[in-house]
Design a protein around this motif. Structure first.
Motif, short mmCIF file in Angstrom:
data_model
loop_
_atom_site.label_atom_id
_atom_site.label_comp_id
_atom_site.label_asym_id
_atom_site.label_seq_id
_atom_site.Cartn_x
_atom_site.Cartn_y
_atom_site.Cartn_z
N ARG A 1 0.81 -1.22 0.00
CA ARG A 1 0.00 0.00 0.00
C ARG A 1 0.84 1.27 0.00
NH1 ARG A 1 -4.70 0.73 3.38
NH2 ARG A 1 -3.77 -0.27 5.20
N ALA A 2 2.02 1.23 0.61
CA ALA A 2 2.87 2.43 0.61
C ALA A 2 3.81 2.42 -0.59
CB ALA A 2 3.67 2.52 1.92
N ALA B 1 -1.11 7.85 0.01
CA ALA B 1 -0.63 8.95 0.87
C ALA B 1 -1.05 8.77 2.32
CB ALA B 1 -1.12 10.28 0.33
N ALA B 2 -2.26 8.30 2.56
CA ALA B 2 -2.73 8.10 3.94
C ALA B 2 -1.92 7.02 4.64
CB ALA B 2 -4.22 7.75 3.95
N ASP C 1 2.95 5.95 12.89
CA ASP C 1 2.02 5.89 14.02
C ASP C 1 2.33 4.75 14.99
OD1 ASP C 1 0.73 8.02 12.93
OD2 ASP C 1 -1.04 6.92 12.28
N ILE C 2 3.00 3.71 14.51
CA ILE C 2 3.33 2.57 15.36
C ILE C 2 4.85 2.49 15.46
CG2 ILE C 2 3.26 0.06 15.58
CD1 ILE C 2 0.52 0.15 14.24
#
Length: 168
Positions: free
Chosen positions: A63-64, A70-71, A78-79
């Protein structure tokens, strides 16, 4: 030809799906306590490894890096340590997250051009990219997932003696 109708990509996805099934299969039947039990002196446990696969492998690579979502890229920080699952996080949530990330990864693969350059790379963390196409990422993720499936095989045998596949 779409990536999922591309025979090479289909073969790679089939191999990856087999490794994903192995990850979940070797853990089948373990309760929350067993999934959280540290199995090595470093303290890692089976549930932490699955969360690592969901977040640091499936989410990060597909996904990245492949899709450039972008999200997802923004949420990567965040982790702090995907290997550590909080005591308040139900084990079913981690296993379901892995399944969901695998599905999202498959969707990212279906939308990607196998020959296109990767959409995003964290140069600030890792320098120049060493993988360049969807094929490269699929092969990398297959290798990493298979390696971790082997870790889980050993961990499961230490936890309760069960073995996934024994060839005699």
């Amino acid at each position: 030809m779409s990536p999922t109708s591309n025979p090479e990509v289909q073969a790679l996805l089939s191999c990856l799906d087999g490794q994903r099934r192995h990850i979940l299969g070797i853990l089948d039947g373990l309760d929350q306590e067993a999934l959280r039990r540290p199995v090595l002196p470093s303290g890692w446990n089976c549930l932490g490894l699955v969360q690592h696969l969901a977040l640091d492998v499936e989410r990060f690579w597909f996904r990245a890096v492949v899709a450039g979502d972008a999200a997802v890229v923004e949420a990567l920080d965040d982790i702090d340590d995907a290997w550590r699952v909080g005591p308040d996080v139900p084990h079913t949530e981690v296993l379901d997250r892995y399944r969901a990330e695998a599905g999202l990864s498959n969707a990212a693969v279906a939308a990607a051009d196998p020959d296109a350059p990767l959409a995003w790379w964290p140069h600030h963390l890792f320098g120049e990219a060493h993988l360049h196409t969807l094929r490269d990422v699929l092969l990398h993720v297959i290798t990493e997932t298979a390696c971790h499936a082997g870790h889980l095989d050993a961990a499961r045998e230490l936890v309760d003696g069960r073995r996934w596949m024994v060839l005699t």
